[in-house]
Scaffold this motif. Sequence first.
Motif, mmCIF file in Angstrom:
data_model
loop_
_atom_site.group_PDB
_atom_site.id
_atom_site.type_symbol
_atom_site.label_atom_id
_atom_site.label_comp_id
_atom_site.label_asym_id
_atom_site.label_seq_id
_atom_site.Cartn_x
_atom_site.Cartn_y
_atom_site.Cartn_z
ATOM 1 N N ASP A 255 -4.883 11.100 1.396
ATOM 2 C CA ASP A 255 -4.317 9.883 0.804
ATOM 3 C C ASP A 255 -4.655 8.670 1.666
ATOM 4 N N PHE A 256 -4.515 7.492 1.081
ATOM 5 C CA PHE A 256 -4.891 6.244 1.735
ATOM 6 C C PHE A 256 -4.043 5.944 2.961
ATOM 7 N N TRP A 257 -2.711 6.140 2.858
ATOM 8 C CA TRP A 257 -1.825 5.722 3.950
ATOM 9 C C TRP A 257 -2.095 6.504 5.229
ATOM 10 N N THR A 258 -2.512 7.762 5.097
ATOM 11 C CA THR A 258 -2.807 8.560 6.293
ATOM 12 C C THR A 258 -4.043 8.035 7.015
ATOM 13 N N ILE A 259 -5.120 7.770 6.279
ATOM 14 C CA ILE A 259 -6.349 7.330 6.954
ATOM 15 C C ILE A 259 -6.252 5.885 7.435
ATOM 16 N N VAL B 208 -5.424 -2.290 0.264
ATOM 17 C CA VAL B 208 -4.468 -1.796 -0.725
ATOM 18 C C VAL B 208 -3.131 -2.529 -0.629
ATOM 19 N N PRO B 209 -2.560 -2.715 0.578
ATOM 20 C CA PRO B 209 -1.333 -3.525 0.645
ATOM 21 C C PRO B 209 -1.500 -4.926 0.065
ATOM 22 N N ARG B 210 -2.654 -5.537 0.272
ATOM 23 C CA ARG B 210 -2.913 -6.850 -0.321
ATOM 24 C C ARG B 210 -2.893 -6.767 -1.853
ATOM 25 N N MET B 211 -3.548 -5.735 -2.386
ATOM 26 C CA MET B 211 -3.605 -5.587 -3.840
ATOM 27 C C MET B 211 -2.203 -5.423 -4.421
ATOM 28 N N ILE B 212 -1.389 -4.574 -3.785
ATOM 29 C CA ILE B 212 -0.032 -4.342 -4.281
ATOM 30 C C ILE B 212 0.800 -5.618 -4.197
ATOM 31 N N ALA B 213 0.725 -6.305 -3.050
ATOM 32 C CA ALA B 213 1.479 -7.545 -2.888
ATOM 33 C C ALA B 213 1.054 -8.587 -3.915
ATOM 34 N N ALA B 214 -0.254 -8.684 -4.158
ATOM 35 C CA ALA B 214 -0.761 -9.642 -5.148
ATOM 36 C C ALA B 214 -0.253 -9.302 -6.544
ATOM 37 N N ALA B 215 -0.225 -7.998 -6.883
ATOM 38 C CA ALA B 215 0.261 -7.584 -8.200
ATOM 39 C C ALA B 215 1.742 -7.910 -8.362
ATOM 40 N N LEU B 216 2.534 -7.632 -7.326
ATOM 41 C CA LEU B 216 3.974 -7.899 -7.399
ATOM 42 C C LEU B 216 4.247 -9.379 -7.633
#
Length: 550
Positions: free
Chosen positions: A229-233, A249-257
Motif C-alpha cells: 500500500d501507499f502509506w507504507t512505502i 496522494v495527501p495533496r490529492m485528497i486534501a484538494a478533493a476535500l
Amino acid sequence: MKFRHYLLITPLVLALAGCATTGGERADLSDDPGLQSAQRTAQTSRPSKAEIQARVVQELMQLGERDLTQADAKPDAEGSVTYDIPITINDQVEYFIDYFQTKIPKRFRLYLSRSTRYEAMMRGVLKEHGLPEDLLYLALIESGFSCQAVSRAAAVGPWQFIKGTATRFGLKVDYYVDERQDPIKSTHAAAKYLRALYDEFGSWYLAAAAYNAGENKIRRALSRYQASDFWTISHHQRDYLANETKEYVPRMIAAALIAKEPAKYGFTDIEYEAPLVYDEVQVHPGVSLSAVARAAGLAASDLANLNPELKHGATPPHGAMYTLRVPQGQAGRVATAYAQLAPAERNHRFGPAVVVAQKGDTLVSLARAHHMSLPMLASLNPRLNTKRPLRSGQRVVISAPARGETVRLASASRQPATAALAPAAHNSRKIVHTVQKGDSLWAIAQTYNIDHKDIARWNGEADMDLQIGQQLVLYVPQAKAEAKVETKIASRVTREQVSEFTYQVRKGDTLGAIAKRFNVNTGDLKRWNKLRGDNLSIGDKLTVRKERNS
C-alpha cells in the motif's frame, strides 16, 4: 503512525462535457504483453459502477479498515458530499489542508475558479475510460487546471506530461503542435495512463503515486519494503521515494476535500469560470488564426484560448485538414468568412526561426529541445558540424521556412540576436529575474502576469530547463517591475539581518531541545525544514535561521 480512514462511496453519475489539457513523463508500459492485454480488455469492457465501488472497498480493506459494503451503505442524503476515490484523513492530509488554506490561499482560489472550466469534460472522459471521476483532482495539484503549465522537468499542460509519456499515449508533440496543452486530448491520454497504472497496482493511491514518480519507482519501492500500500512505502523515515511523491496522494485528497466543500474550509466568493464549450470548423494546413479571427470578426485570443495546442498561432503547415475549435454558435459565421479568404490571405508565414546557441549546446541537444530529428536540423544548417559543440552566441535555424522559401544560414545570422526578443507592450519594463529553488516557467509567468512562452522567447530557448541562479530577462508590466524592485530591496535587508546554518541531529536531540538551544521557535524550525511531525533521526540535517543581532 495511526491513521483515521473515512470512506465515502458515490455512484458514478456525472455528465459528459467539455474540454481539458495534458501531463507528466513515466516509464514505458508498451512492451509488457500482459499490460497490453489488460489495456485491450479495459477498452472493450468498462467497469460498472458496482465494480468500481467494490475496488474502492477492497483497497480500504487492504489498508486494514472495515469495509463499507453496498449492503450496509446508507443512501446518500440530499446534498451530501460523496467521493468515488478512497478518502483517508491523517496527519499528512491535514497538513496539506492547512497548507492550501494558509500558505497559498490566493493561488488555490485561482485553481478552484478554473476548475469549473474543465470539470464536466474531465469527469466525462474519466467515466468513459472506467475510472473514478474524482481523479480529476490530480489535474488540480499538477497544474491548477492550466493548459499553459510547464514544470522544471519540461512536463507540460494540465496533466503535466513529459514528451516521452505523451507520445506513448497518443499525443503529438512537435515544432507546430503540442497536444499536451490540448485539454480534451490530454485528458484522454491521462485516463489511459491511469487505467494502465491501476490495472498493474490495483490501488488508486499507488496509481496516483506512479503517475507522479513512474511505475518503475513504485514497483521497486513495494519490493524494497515488502509492502502493498501507499502509506507504507511513503513512511516519513523511508527516503527511497522523493518527498514530492510521498506528498502526492495527501495533496490529492486534501484538494478533493476542499474542492468539494470550499466554504467549509474558508474558500468563499469564488468566481468560477463557465464550462468550456465550442463548435468545430475544418480549415487547411498552415492557416493563421489571426487571419481567420479577423475575417469572422472575432478576437484572435478567443481562437488561441480554444486551441492552446497550436504553438505558433497557426495550424501545422503540412498534413490533412485541421479541426479548429471556435466559440460556440459561431461555426457558420467562421466557415463562411473562411471560405471567402484567398490562400495568400489565410496562410501563416512560419519562418525560418533562429535561436542563439548557449555554452555547451550542440546540434544534437538543440534537435532534442525543439522536437526535431537531427538530420532535419542538420539539413537546415549545412555548414555546422553535428559532432562539435556550437560556439556561444552562434545562430542556428530551427524550423523550416514557409513553402517556396530557401533557408540560408548566412542571411539568418545577419538577423539581430532575436527580433522575437523585443517586449510586446509599450508599458512594459525590462527586469532580470534570478531563478530560485522551486521556480518554474509557469510559476514565474504567473508571478509577473506574463506568458511563459514569452519568457522562453525573450531568452532564446523554446524549451527551458531552469537552473538555480540562472538569470532571465523579462519584460513585465510597469507595476510588476516596481514591485520587483521593492521585493529586491526587502530581500537584501533580510539577508543582511538573518544568518542561516545547518545543524546535524545528534543522539538524544529533540525538536524542542534544538529550538531552545538556538533560541528559536519550534514551529519555525518545523516550517524551515518542512517537517510534518516531531520525529528526528540521528544524522538528519536541519536548517536554523537566526537574526544576526540576536
